[in-house]
Each structure stands twice: as structure tokens, then as C-alpha cells.
Design an enzyme around this catalytic site. Structure first.
Site, short mmCIF file in Angstrom:
data_model
loop_
_atom_site.label_atom_id
_atom_site.label_comp_id
_atom_site.label_asym_id
_atom_site.label_seq_id
_atom_site.Cartn_x
_atom_site.Cartn_y
_atom_site.Cartn_z
N HIS A 1 0.85 -1.20 0.00
CA HIS A 1 0.00 0.00 0.00
C HIS A 1 0.88 1.24 0.00
O HIS A 1 1.93 1.28 0.66
CB HIS A 1 -1.00 0.00 1.16
CG HIS A 1 -0.46 0.32 2.52
ND1 HIS A 1 -0.32 1.60 2.99
CD2 HIS A 1 -0.04 -0.50 3.52
CE1 HIS A 1 0.14 1.57 4.24
NE2 HIS A 1 0.33 0.32 4.57
N ASP B 1 5.80 2.86 7.04
CA ASP B 1 4.43 2.37 6.80
C ASP B 1 3.71 3.23 5.78
O ASP B 1 3.04 4.20 6.14
CB ASP B 1 3.65 2.35 8.11
CG ASP B 1 2.24 1.82 7.92
OD1 ASP B 1 1.39 2.12 8.78
OD2 ASP B 1 1.98 1.15 6.90
N GLU C 1 -5.32 1.85 2.15
CA GLU C 1 -5.19 0.67 3.04
C GLU C 1 -5.47 1.08 4.47
O GLU C 1 -6.10 0.36 5.24
CB GLU C 1 -3.78 0.11 2.92
CG GLU C 1 -3.53 -1.19 3.70
CD GLU C 1 -3.11 -0.98 5.14
OE1 GLU C 1 -2.80 0.17 5.51
OE2 GLU C 1 -3.11 -1.96 5.89
N GLU C 2 -5.03 2.27 4.83
CA GLU C 2 -5.16 2.69 6.23
C GLU C 2 -6.62 2.92 6.64
O GLU C 2 -6.92 3.00 7.82
CB GLU C 2 -4.34 3.97 6.47
CG GLU C 2 -2.86 3.82 6.23
CD GLU C 2 -2.13 2.95 7.26
OE1 GLU C 2 -0.90 2.84 7.19
OE2 GLU C 2 -2.80 2.36 8.13
N ASP D 1 4.27 -4.84 3.72
CA ASP D 1 3.74 -3.70 4.45
C ASP D 1 4.57 -3.55 5.72
O ASP D 1 4.47 -4.36 6.63
CB ASP D 1 2.26 -3.96 4.80
CG ASP D 1 1.62 -2.79 5.53
OD1 ASP D 1 0.40 -2.88 5.79
OD2 ASP D 1 2.32 -1.81 5.84
N HIS E 1 2.40 4.98 12.68
CA HIS E 1 1.25 5.89 12.54
C HIS E 1 1.48 7.23 13.23
O HIS E 1 0.53 7.88 13.68
CB HIS E 1 -0.04 5.23 13.06
CG HIS E 1 -0.56 4.19 12.13
ND1 HIS E 1 -1.76 3.53 12.30
CD2 HIS E 1 -0.03 3.67 10.98
CE1 HIS E 1 -1.95 2.67 11.32
NE2 HIS E 1 -0.91 2.73 10.51
N1 DTR Z 1 -2.03 -2.73 9.45
C1 DTR Z 1 -0.75 -2.33 8.85
C2 DTR Z 1 0.43 -2.60 9.74
C3 DTR Z 1 0.43 -3.97 10.32
C4 DTR Z 1 0.18 -4.27 11.60
N2 DTR Z 1 0.34 -5.62 11.80
C5 DTR Z 1 0.63 -6.18 10.61
C6 DTR Z 1 0.90 -7.49 10.26
C7 DTR Z 1 1.21 -7.76 8.92
C8 DTR Z 1 1.25 -6.75 7.96
C9 DTR Z 1 0.99 -5.41 8.33
C10 DTR Z 1 0.69 -5.16 9.66
C11 DTR Z 1 -0.79 -0.83 8.59
O1 DTR Z 1 -0.93 -0.08 9.55
O2 DTR Z 1 -0.61 -0.44 7.44
ZN ZN Z 2 -0.47 1.74 8.80
ZN ZN Z 3 0.95 -0.40 6.38
#
Ligand code: DTR
Ligand code: ZN
Ligand code: ZN
Ligand code: CA
Length: 435
Positions: free
Chosen positions: A122, A134, A168-169, A197, A284
Site C-alpha cells: 500500500h 508504513d 489501506e489505512e 507492508d 502511525h
Molecule cells: N495494518 C498495517 C500494519 C500492520 C500491523 N500488523 C501487521 C501485520 C502484517 C502486515 C501489516 C501489519 C498498517 O498499519 O498499514
Molecule cells: Zn499503517
Molecule cells: Zn501499512
């Protein structure tokens, strides 16, 4: 720590990768497709993409979030590089939270259209910051790998498709939109989806998605070849863009270096870094900038992406490549004596290759002070940099040296001398890769 370990692909993994690539072990033997060596993905190039994404955020209110100008500028940046590299690109638009979102799909011409290996990341950040780890890290690593495919003019057995997801977020909006709008006949052509990611976390872990066993094993084999232990990524199910693909039965895999979870003492013991601290303390947050990246993790994960794509798409497994690495820091005295970092090469028959890859990672605030040499086991000197680069910071690149007149086995040294006062630094890593 001097890591001199061979990188070998186990027979089981080799057969498994061949099976996924649509070839059984026997037919592969009969076919004897030419072995294709995955390239080393230049860390400096990946970091340049991150610097460009940081600049985009800086110029667009400090973020690259869905619906903001920084996201569209990010998409345009990536698309331009892929168009120039010969990809067939498509911008897919969708609406979320009242704003237009964009997915960028890039197809590498050629390969079997009925066997698609897809790789995605993403590209959007949260609104709080530039989102360099991220997920600039995943976006930049797959971009550089896509560019490496173009540089190699790779002609894989399978068709390669890359994707940069929007929103994605906000809840995997872009990837869900793509999968939901993909006809069933097209979905069935995707033999695997690889997701990246957060792969450069500052206090990194080495996590491999535990979904499809063949994809999981491919990544595990890569890191085993480097002597790096991995853990399976268990808390990620549903937390990134692989989820929509998994939900419709497409095999998925990927890598992750950790987010807001805390690194345990046992994990710090095997991976280094700081126990009791989050893998990414800037998750974040506004501090998720280019300073929020661990170069070694980003480098290794980018190379793992190339290894997986080459292995899974060319119907062959790369010949056993061998990496010898020393990641111990060596201080370079300011305007002082030369210092060295060494690796002990063993198990290589005959002479070194004419395309010996020499990975140099020097942290320094004025590289024009430096004379950098590769010294072969017999004392032969190959100059890599001679007082070049002026006030530029850091040398983080891979040189290609014709070392074919040198016997391969023995102690190779990276020699660095700082020959001017004021600025100084240290050797952060030295790596030799034998094809
Ligand atoms: N949700 C994703 C970051 C994230 C958190 N735990 C995992 C495990 C596997 C891949 C990604 C993630 C984000 O904040 O973009
Ligand atoms: Zn994120
Ligand atoms: Zn991410
Ligand atoms: Ca100096």
C-alpha cells in the site's frame, strides 16, 4: 558479527517453488530452463525512492494519505518510473470517505497470462505523517524490484504484476476494491500474491507470513541462507492487503518487520536491536520519516523480494548464491590510520568471478574524505572510492568488481581511510556476494 554462511535453496523448497511455477521437478529437469540469478537490489536506490516520497509528503502538508494531494503525487511518482521502464500501467479509481482513491497496477509484458505472480504494497500513509516505513518501505522495495526486472529484461515463465494500493489505512479499501472487481476467471489466474507492508522498521524483526506454505518456505529459505532466523507473522491476518486475496482463495505470502508490538528479550537476542521497545516506535506517527528506517532490514527484505519473485516466476530456482557479510561497526578515525572489516570466504571453488558484488555500507558525514579499497586475500588492492563525493553523506552501494584473477577462498578486507580532518564515521557493513 561476521556472518559467512552459504545461501542454499533446499531441494524440497526448490521442488515446491517449481511446482508453484507450474513445473514439476521432473519436467523442470527435462526442461532444464536456464537458471536465473536474482539481482541484489541496491539499497541506495530503495532509499532514494524513500527520500522522494519524503519530499512529496513535505510538499503536500506532511502526509501521503488517501484523498490528500500527497497520495496522488505518490502514485504519479511511481507510475512515471514504471512507464519509463516499459511496464503497462493502469490507474484504477474508487471512492472512499468522499474522496477519489487510486490503485496503480503495473504489468510486465510477457509470461503466461494464465499464471500471474502478483506483488503488492500500500502506498498511502496515515494523515499523521509521511508514512516512510508504513508503507514507503514496502512500496519502494517492490518499485526497485520491478525496475530490476526491467533492467534484467527478465522473461519469466509466469506473468508478473505489481500493485500499489490506495486507502489501506482506511481498511484495505483499495485492495478490496481490486479483488471485488476482478472477474472470477481473472482471480483464478493469480497463482500467488506477495504483500509487503512495513519492511524497514527501526527496531526490526524478521517475520514471514504463515499463509501459503510454498511462499512461506521460499522466504524462510532466503533468510536461512543468510543465517537469519525468522518468525511466522501471526497477528497480521486481516491487517494488510493480502487479506482480500486470501479471502477468495488466492495463495498469499509476505514479509513484515514489525509495528507497534514490543520486541521481546528473546527476539533481541536473535535479531539484535532493543528489547522492551516497539519494533517501530513511530508507527502511525509524524516521526515515521526517512530517519525511521533500519537499512539492514530494508536491504535484506528488498533482496528477499527479488529472490522470491525470481524463484517463483522463472520456473527455476536461482543457483546457490553465497553471501559473506560482516555487519560489525568499525570506527573510522578522523584523518587517521586505515581500518578494515573482513569476511572469511570459504567453500567457493576456484577464482572469484568477474562480477563480484561488493556491498559497502559506510556511515560518514563527508565521503570526499575517504579512500575505500577492497583487499583480496593475496593483498591485491581494488580501489572502490578515492576521495570522491565531496560533502555527500554515507556510502551505501554495491560495487561490481572483476576479481577473476583472485583465488576466491580466504580473508577479504574492506579497507577505509579518512584522509581529511573534521568529518568522520564508521563502517556499518561489508558484504561479498558470489553468484
Ligand atoms: N495494518 C498495517 C500494519 C500492520 C500491523 N500488523 C501487521 C501485520 C502484517 C502486515 C501489516 C501489519 C498498517 O498499519 O498499514
Ligand atoms: Zn499503517
Ligand atoms: Zn501499512
Ligand atoms: Ca574526516
Amino acid at each position: 558479527m561476521n556472518l559467512s554462511v552459504p545461501r542454499r535453496v533446499t531441494a524440497a523448497a526448490a521442488l515446491a517453488a517449481l511446482a508453484l511455477a507450474g513445473l514439476t521437478g521432473t519436467s523442470a529437469a527435462a526442461g532444464q530452463a536456464a537458471a536465473v540469478t536474482p539481482p541484489d537490489i541496491p539499497l541506495a536506490n530503495v532509499k532514494q525512492h524513500l527520500a522522494d516520497l519524503q519530499s512529496i509528503a513535505n510538499a503536500n502538508g506532511g502526509n501521503r494519505a488517501h484523498g490528500r494531494t500527497g497520495y496522488k503525487a505518490s502514485i504519479d511518482f511511481v507510475k512515471a518510473k514504471l512507464d519509463a521502464a516499459g511496464y503497462t500501467t493502469t490507474l484504477q479509481t474508487f471512492t472512499s470517505s468522499g474522496a477519489t482513491g487510486y490503485n496503480l497496477i503495473a504489468d510486465w509484458p510477457g509470461g503466461d497470462p494464465n499464471q500471474v505472480l502478483m506483488t503488492g504494497a500500500h502506498l498511502d500513509s496515515v494523515t499523521a505523517g509521511p508514512g516512510i516505513n508504513d508503507n514507503g518501505s514496502g512500496s519502494a522495495a517492490i518499485l526497485e524490484t520491478a525496475l530490476a526486472v526491467s533492467r534484467a529484461q527478465l522473461q519469466p515463465t509466469k506473468h508478473l504484476r505489481f500493485a500499489w494500493w490506495g486507502a489501506e489505512e482506511l481498511g484495505l479499501i483499495g485492495s478490496k476494491y481490486y479483488v471485488n472487481n476482478l472477474p472470477t476467471t481473472e482471480r483464478s489466474k493469480i497463482s500467488g500474491y506477495l504483500n509487503f507492508d512495513m519492511i524497514g522498521s527501526p527496531n526490526p524483526g524478521y517475520f514471514v507470513y504463515d499463509d501459503d506454505p510454498t511462499l512461506e518456505q521460499t522466504f524462510k529459505d532466503y533468510f536461512a541462507g543468510l543465517g537469519i532466523p525468522t518468525e511466522i507473522e501471526t497477528e497480521g491476518d486481516g491487517r494488510s492487503d493480502h487479506a482480500p486475496f486470501k479471502n477468495v482463495g488466492i495463495p498469499v505470502g509476505g514479509l513484515f518487520s514489525g509495528a507497534d508490538y514490543i520486541k521481546t528479550a528473546a527476539q533481541a537476542q536473535k535479531w539484535g536491536g532493543t528489547s522492551g521497545q516497539a519494533f517501530d516506535r513511530c508507527y502511525h506517527a509524524s516521526c515515521d520519516t526517512t530517519a525511521n528506517i533500519n537499512d539492514t532490514a530494508l536491504d535484506r527484505n528488498a533482496d528477499a523480494i527479488a529472490y522470491a519473485i525470481w524463484s517463483l516466476s522463472t520456473g527455476t530456482t536461482p543457483p546457490a548464491g553465497t553471501v559473506f557479510e560482516n555487519t560489525a561497526d568499525v570506527a573510522v578515525p578522523d584523518n587517521g590510520a586505515a581500518v578494515t572489516s573482513s569476511v572469511d570466504v570459504t567453500g567457493i571453488t576456484g577464482n572469484a568471478p568477474s562480477t563480484l558484488k561488493v556491498g559497502v555500507d559506510i556511515v560518514h558525514t563527508y565521503i570526499g574524505d575517504l579512500v575505500v579499497d577492497l583487499v583480496a586475500p593475496d593483498g591485491s588492492v581494488y580501489n572502490l572510492s578515492n576521495r570522491a563525493g565531496g560533502s555527500t553523506d554515507n556510502i551505501n552501494t554495491t560495487y561490481t568488481v572483476n576479481a577473476s584473477s583472485e583465488v576466491a577462498n580466504g580473508t577479504w578486507k574492506l579497507r577505509v581511510q579518512d584522509k581529511a580532518s573534521i568529518d568522520t564515521g564508521y563502517i556499518n557493513g561489508f558484504k561479498l556476494t558470489f553468484p
